[in-house]
Design an enzyme around this catalytic site. Structure first.
Site, PDB file in Angstrom:
ATOM      1  CE  LYS A  57       5.330  10.392  -7.388  1.00 24.89           C
ATOM      2  NZ  LYS A  57       4.297   9.989  -8.373  1.00 24.89           N
ATOM      3  CB  SER A 313       4.657  16.665  -2.716  1.00 22.81           C
ATOM      4  OG  SER A 313       5.319  17.429  -3.707  1.00 22.81           O
TER       5      SER A 313
END
Length: 329
Positions: A57, A313
């Site tokens: 992110k 992720s």
């Protein structure tokens, strides 16, 4: 916007890579002989759990905030997130000296809440099952004039996440490999849409698969329906990082065009994948960050004899909860 009318094109992803140069941890691809043997495939893992702030992110948040005007920097930032976008925004805001307010679900992992505060952001908690995070953000946007940095439905956010795709293709080429398939966790679709733009530009034949938790497979069902559909309420999952109500307005057209399909995985499959990541890759991966690895065990995509990439992720998970999930596997 690219020549096809999509919100993000390859030029946007390449520009994001230039802005991010020198800011990122270089998450080199890793693999496990044991997992290669189990699946009879060459599996390359992209460990974004080792990225700055513990997830991918940071890429999108930094790319968006780096383009703020002086007036926007003065107004400050508001964002809503279950934790990883929160940390990416808070960290990037601190780098630029910008005030940040982050709206987070009260049941987000405590480590994500604590880390977000550690970057200097103000955290506002809400009940994700009875309140709308968008509604909670309204006073900060309308009354205080703060700039919203959304978690996925934003061209700069999508382009920043797409830099992972550039790296995947570049490193595969360094090794003399062509990727047959890429498996990517999907919530609102910002990560996979950006990755798909970059991967398809560099390797058009590569298939890209979105992976979601069971009962939160809005992308998979939307791809089948050909239009955005929502998840039914009342379900729970351990994959807190990717529990979104429906695909993004900007992300879905790109994913509809670029993706081969979607895969839904159970929480039990995710627990087993987390254990495999610890055993064979020596990585702590959070539940939502491990769904793409879990997808391999479903057998829905035949990867035998192929070269595939799996995006891990994120790795932001409370360690006591992590230990319980691993033990349950």
């Amino acid at each position: 916007m690219d020549s096809q009318g999509f919100a993000v094109g390859i030029a946007d992803v390449e520009a994001a890579a230039t802005r991010l140069e020198g800011q990122l941890v270089r998450t080199r691809l890793i693999e496990s002989e044991a997992l290669n043997a189990r699946y009879d495939a060459r599996i390359l893992f992209k460990p974004e759990c080792l990225q700055r702030t513990g997830s991918f992110k940071f890429r999108g948040a930094y790319n968006r905030i780096s383009q703020f005007t002086p007036q926007e920097r003065e107004r400050g930032i508001v964002a809503f997130s279950s934790g990883n976008h929160a940390q990416g925004v808070a960290s990037s805001a601190r780098l630029f000296g910008i005030k940040a307010v982050i709206i987070m679900p009260s049941d987000a992992p405590q480590t994500k809440i604590a880390n977000t505060r550690s970057y200097g952001a103000e955290v506002v908690l809400f009940d994700r099952y009875s309140e709308s995070r968008e509604a909670v953000a309204v006073p900060y946007i309308e009354e205080r004039g703060m700039v919203l940095v959304p978690p996925y439905d934003d061209p700069s956010i999508m382009a920043g996440q797409g830099t992972i795709g550039l790296e995947l293709i570049a490193e595969a080429r360094e090794r003399g490999l062509t990727l047959d398939d890429v498996f990517v966790p999907s919530g609102g679709g910002g990560l996979i849409s950006g990755i798909s733009v970059a991967v398809k530009a560099g390797s058009p034949q590569t298939r890209i698969w979105g992976v979601e938790p069971e009962n939160f497979d809005d992308l998979r069902r939307s791809l089948i329906a050909g239009e955005r559909v929502s998840n039914e309420s009342g379900h729970r999952s351990i994959c807190d990082a990717i529990l979104t109500p429906q695909p993004g307005v900007l992300t879905f057209p790109i994913n509809k065009h670029n993706l081969a399909g979607g895969i839904a995985v159970s929480d039990n499959a995710v627990r087993a994948a987390m254990r495999d990541a610890a055993n064979y890759l020596k990585l702590i991966v959070e539940p939502g960050g491990c769904v793409a690895l879990a997808a391999l065990a479903t057998g829905e995509v035949d990867i035998r004899g192929k070269t595939v990439a799996v995006v891990l992720s994120g790795g932001n998970v409370d360690l006591d909860i992590y230990g319980g999930l691993i033990a349950a596997a």
